[in-house]
Design an enzyme around this catalytic site. Structure first.
Site, PDB file in Angstrom:
ATOM      1  N   ASN A 201       8.961   4.599  -1.215  1.00  0.00           N
ATOM      2  CA  ASN A 201       8.617   4.060  -2.532  1.00  0.00           C
ATOM      3  C   ASN A 201       7.888   5.145  -3.331  1.00  0.00           C
ATOM      4  OD1 ASN A 201       8.302   1.636  -4.197  1.00  0.00           O
ATOM      5  ND2 ASN A 201       6.110   1.665  -3.686  1.00  0.00           N
ATOM      6  N   HIS A 237       6.170   1.988 -13.151  1.00  0.00           N
ATOM      7  CA  HIS A 237       4.979   1.817 -13.997  1.00  0.00           C
ATOM      8  C   HIS A 237       5.291   2.537 -15.306  1.00  0.00           C
ATOM      9  CE1 HIS A 237       2.653  -0.049 -10.879  1.00  0.00           C
ATOM     10  NE2 HIS A 237       2.946   0.915 -10.038  1.00  0.00           N
ATOM     11  N   GLU A 265       7.397  -2.169  -8.609  1.00  0.00           N
ATOM     12  CA  GLU A 265       6.046  -2.342  -9.179  1.00  0.00           C
ATOM     13  C   GLU A 265       6.099  -2.350 -10.706  1.00  0.00           C
ATOM     14  OE1 GLU A 265       3.181   0.397  -7.483  1.00  0.00           O
ATOM     15  OE2 GLU A 265       4.091   0.272  -5.497  1.00  0.00           O
TER      16      GLU A 265
HETATM   17  O1  G2I Z   1      -2.048   2.349  -8.774  1.00  0.00           O
HETATM   18  C1  G2I Z   1      -1.034   1.424  -9.056  1.00  0.00           C
HETATM   19  C2  G2I Z   1      -0.076   1.254  -7.905  1.00  0.00           C
HETATM   20  C3  G2I Z   1       0.734   2.529  -7.698  1.00  0.00           C
HETATM   21  N1  G2I Z   1       1.668   2.383  -6.609  1.00  0.00           N
HETATM   22  C4  G2I Z   1       1.117   1.942  -5.353  1.00  0.00           C
HETATM   23  C5  G2I Z   1       0.294   0.690  -5.523  1.00  0.00           C
HETATM   24  O2  G2I Z   1      -0.302   0.322  -4.304  1.00  0.00           O
HETATM   25  C6  G2I Z   1      -0.750   0.879  -6.592  1.00  0.00           C
HETATM   26  O3  G2I Z   1      -1.475  -0.354  -6.681  1.00  0.00           O
HETATM   27  C7  G2I Z   1      -2.788  -0.281  -7.070  1.00  0.00           C
HETATM   28  C8  G2I Z   1      -3.406  -1.665  -7.077  1.00  0.00           C
HETATM   29  O4  G2I Z   1      -2.717  -2.487  -7.993  1.00  0.00           O
HETATM   30  C9  G2I Z   1      -4.859  -1.573  -7.522  1.00  0.00           C
HETATM   31  O5  G2I Z   1      -5.506  -2.836  -7.407  1.00  0.00           O
HETATM   32  O6  G2I Z   1      -3.492   0.549  -6.207  1.00  0.00           O
HETATM   33  C10 G2I Z   1      -4.800   0.774  -6.703  1.00  0.00           C
HETATM   34  C11 G2I Z   1      -5.453   1.855  -5.892  1.00  0.00           C
HETATM   35  O7  G2I Z   1      -4.733   3.045  -6.048  1.00  0.00           O
HETATM   36  C12 G2I Z   1      -5.578  -0.537  -6.680  1.00  0.00           C
HETATM   37  O8  G2I Z   1      -6.858  -0.348  -7.236  1.00  0.00           O
HETATM   38  C13 G2I Z   1      -7.915  -0.657  -6.402  1.00  0.00           C
HETATM   39  C14 G2I Z   1      -9.185  -0.147  -7.044  1.00  0.00           C
HETATM   40  O9  G2I Z   1      -9.078   1.266  -7.199  1.00  0.00           O
HETATM   41  C15 G2I Z   1     -10.347  -0.477  -6.163  1.00  0.00           C
HETATM   42  O10 G2I Z   1     -11.537  -0.087  -6.805  1.00  0.00           O
HETATM   43  C16 G2I Z   1     -10.370  -1.968  -5.869  1.00  0.00           C
HETATM   44  O11 G2I Z   1     -11.384  -2.280  -4.924  1.00  0.00           O
HETATM   45  O12 G2I Z   1      -8.011  -2.078  -6.225  1.00  0.00           O
HETATM   46  C17 G2I Z   1      -9.013  -2.423  -5.304  1.00  0.00           C
HETATM   47  C18 G2I Z   1      -8.952  -3.932  -5.019  1.00  0.00           C
HETATM   48  O13 G2I Z   1      -9.064  -4.665  -6.199  1.00  0.00           O
END
Ligand code: G2I
Length: 451
Positions: A201, A237, A265
């Site tokens: 991915n 995205h 995503e």
């Molecule tokens: O970054 C967007 C996505 C890119 N592709 C891989 C995915 O796994 C990724 O998802 C996001 C989540 O949607 C976010 O929710 O990944 C982020 C991290 O790279 C996630 O963010 C994290 C925050 O950075 C943390 O501070 C927080 O504790 O989400 C955590 C849970 O809410």
């Protein structure tokens, strides 16, 4: 039978007292298409969403169950979530999401096993020999994939292995194990669950470009070597107005290699505030992505990265941007939602007005016999110069104090009108007022009407 009813501005329901109802115009209730999951199924596609386990109740849970046929845990299955301390595991949220999906006839996409981000500190700070690192990776895969063996449709085994120029990203895994970590991870995942489809991915690989070509060459060589690889995930995205024109061609070239493709995503972000023109462009963009997938039979389906703007990673990562998902923060379907439905063969019923102001009531805190509530009046494609919001309390609640509005309560009926300084709600803007109230027994959320 699943039906969707969305309640918009001007709504007055029988539950509203006549005194309140008289203030407002006739209901504008529309019946929408069948849920997206049913429309998608009729086209042989999966329609998914990323979810947060703790939110799977109430309206969020209802929409998740009704509209989507696949769930991806947004964070719950990442290594940092499941093994924050070495040897000490937390599967609660991941288990909850899998149980929810099974209860609602939904697939689960496991996300993600081998990534450079959201790993536990003990792993990233360790000083591992290649043999130790390989062992840790294989054990992690065996444990997590094995835990859900036979229950997950797909795994994002390796996430984001490439740089924008198509070279390998220098990560814990690449630096320690070389590029072959990818083949090792896929092989370990196949052993742990032979029935799950195994994906690589990545983002910015939606169109034909240097990065997607590197991914293409990798998948081609893995296939030639007999390494188990079933699909590629194009995260998508995207930025408003920038759906790559070569997306369908890119999906097709992967399909021609003999692997499936999934949009994993999808979100389409814009500079805030949103307005009618941007939401219309966004709808066209969502439709373009859907159509690119629909045009290729090996494209398994589309997953949105959160279905509501209240559960999206965009605003915290890209300050000033947002409104990237198909539902607004108050769970009203946006033009993008209707565009998805249309691309899936729906769109036969009257869509909602795109010019609308809505009012959303929420309880922000609750204690013994008291609570604090708030109502947000928001406009998109329309504006207000004054407003009144009314509702009828269903369980004897009483307003004791209000701010940023003047509220009167007569029996169960409440009417709040703007203060002198906040009657204006611009297109794309919102105004919030708050109140304290008393309750006993239960404190159900009333249906609010905006006049
Ligand atoms: O970054 C967007 C996505 C890119 N592709 C891989 C995915 O796994 C990724 O998802 C996001 C989540 O949607 C976010 O929710 O990944 C982020 C991290 O790279 C996630 O963010 C994290 C925050 O950075 C943390 O501070 C927080 O504790 O989400 C955590 C849970 O809410």
């Amino acid at each position: 039978m699943r039906t969707l009813r969305s309640l918009r501005t001007g709504l007055s329901l029988a539950v509203l007292g006549t005194c309140v109802a008289a203030l407002f115009t006739a209901p504008a209730v529309y019946a929408a298409d069948p849920p997206l999951r049913d429309l998608a199924a009729a086209k042989g596609k999966v329609m998914g969403t990323a979810v947060t386990g703790s939110k799977l109740t109430g309206t969020y849970g209802d929409i998740t169950a009704r509209e989507f046929s696949a769930l991806t845990p947004g964070n719950a299955m990442k290594w940092g979530s499941v093994e924050p301390t070495r040897g000490s595991f937390n599967w609660a949220e991941a288990d909850q999401i899998v149980a929810f999906a099974e209860a609602h006839g939904q697939q689960v996409r496991g996300h993600t096993l081998v990534w450079h981000s959201q790993n536990p500190g003990w792993l990233t700070n360790g000083n591992w020999t290649p043999a130790e690192l390989g062992g840790l990776m294989n054990d992690h895969i065996a444990l997590e994939v094995g835990r859900y063996k036979g229950r997950l449709a797909t795994w994002d085994v390796v996430n984001e292995p490439f740089n924008e120029d198509g070279t390998y990203r220098q990560t814990l895994w690449y630096n320690g194990l070389g590029a072959d970590y990818i083949a090792q991870a896929l092989t370990a995942a196949r052993t742990a669950d032979p029935s799950a489809k195994l994906y690589i991915n990545d983002y910015n690989v939606e169109g034909v470009n240097a990065k997607s070509t590197a991914l293409y060459n990798l998948v081609k060589s893995l296939k030639e070597r007999g390494v188990p690889i079933d699909g590629v995930g194009l995260q998508a995205h995207l930025i408003l107005g920038q759906v790559p024109s070569s997306m369908q061609q890119n999906i097709q070239r992967f399909a021609d290699l003999g692997v499936d493709v999934a949009i994993t995503e999808l979100d389409i972000r814009m500079q805030l505030p949103s307005d009618r023109a941007k939401l219309t462009q966004q709808a066209a963009d969502y439709k373009a992505v859907m159509n690119a997938c629909l045009a290729v039979s090996r494209c398994a389906g589309v997953t949105v990265w959160g279905f509501t703007d209240s559960d999206s990673w965009i605003p915290s990562t890209f300050p000033g941007q947002g409104a990237a998902t198909p539902y607004d923060e108050n769970y009203a379907p946006k033009p993008a939602y209707h565009a998805i439905a249309e691309s899936l063969g729906g769109g036969t019923t009257t869509p909602p007005p795109t010019d609308a102001c809505t009012a959303a009531y929420s309880v922000t805190s609750e204690w013994n016999t008291g609570f604090t509530g708030q109502v947000r009046v928001s406009c998109s494609g329309a504006a207000l110069s004054s407003w009144k919001v009314g509702w009828t309390f269903g369980a004897g609640q009483r307003i004791t104090q209000a701010w940023n509005a003047s509220c009167t309560q007569s029996g169960a009926a409440v009417i709040c009108s703007n203060a002198s300084y906040n009657g204006t709600v611009p297109d794309g803007g919102s105004v919030t007022f708050g109140f304290n109230g008393s309750w006993s027994g239960s404190n159900p959320v009333p249906v609010v009407a905006l006049g």
